[in-house]
Enzyme design. Sequence first.
Site, mmCIF file in Angstrom:
data_model
loop_
_atom_site.group_PDB
_atom_site.id
_atom_site.type_symbol
_atom_site.label_atom_id
_atom_site.label_comp_id
_atom_site.label_asym_id
_atom_site.label_seq_id
_atom_site.Cartn_x
_atom_site.Cartn_y
_atom_site.Cartn_z
ATOM 1 N N ASP A 52 0.839 -1.199 0.000
ATOM 2 C CA ASP A 52 0.000 0.000 0.000
ATOM 3 C C ASP A 52 0.872 1.247 0.000
ATOM 4 O OD1 ASP A 52 -2.555 1.498 0.435
ATOM 5 O OD2 ASP A 52 -1.588 1.976 2.330
ATOM 6 N N GLU A 123 -1.876 -4.986 -3.983
ATOM 7 C CA GLU A 123 -0.944 -4.256 -3.127
ATOM 8 C C GLU A 123 0.137 -5.186 -2.586
ATOM 9 O OE1 GLU A 123 -3.942 -0.765 -1.475
ATOM 10 O OE2 GLU A 123 -3.643 -2.581 -0.277
#
Length: 229
Positions: A52, A123
């Site tokens: 992320d 991610e």
Amino acid sequence: MSGKTTEEIQEIEKIIGYTFNNKKLLESAVVHPGLEKNLSSKDFEKLEFLGDRVLGLSLSDFLYHRFPEETEGELAVRIATLAGTDFLIELAKKTKIINYFKIPKDFYISSHKNSSAIADMMEATFGAVFLDADFKSAQNIVLNIYKNDIEKVIYKEKDAKTQLQEIAQAKTKTLPLYRLIKMVGEIHNPVFEMEVNACGKTAIGHGNSKKNAEHDAAEQLLKILKNNK
């Protein structure tokens, strides 16, 4: 290698344009821990956490140099959209990497869980590349997957209230506050005066309905925010 065959791993590597030194890192990213009891959820969650941040920095660095005239708020809107779950799920489908993600069947019962799990895996994959190589390699993978889609988010196409809301959430994690100040004129032809407060600034708008007055107020506040870069 549990969960993924060598051929499947190679297909994923072709899609993202990177060959892993440590194949287990990639497998940890694309096999959901809820699928097999022996898989560690901590490994997946940590890769997702790292990915992320890698995604955010990769996009921020690219957009900062690609759109030098845009304000912080405008860039924040782009980031919020590009790094969002909906955009990631579309990229997973477009690149067909989604075909190689292993997710528990019951996750498909809920579209929310399905989308969230796929976005998390995207991610986690970015995080795996970062650990296997370095940030530049991971950023190259991000840009390779996004390709021209990275420029498809057009800030100015959104209406003023939407723009202001996204800027406020990105900068202060709060929503703009609208307040009716007064209504003047005849009942059949009223003029509303609305106040909006966001990002520590206030603006006034007018319109023949509360909705139109809110949009005008949002437009006025956007001008103030853009002039105070």
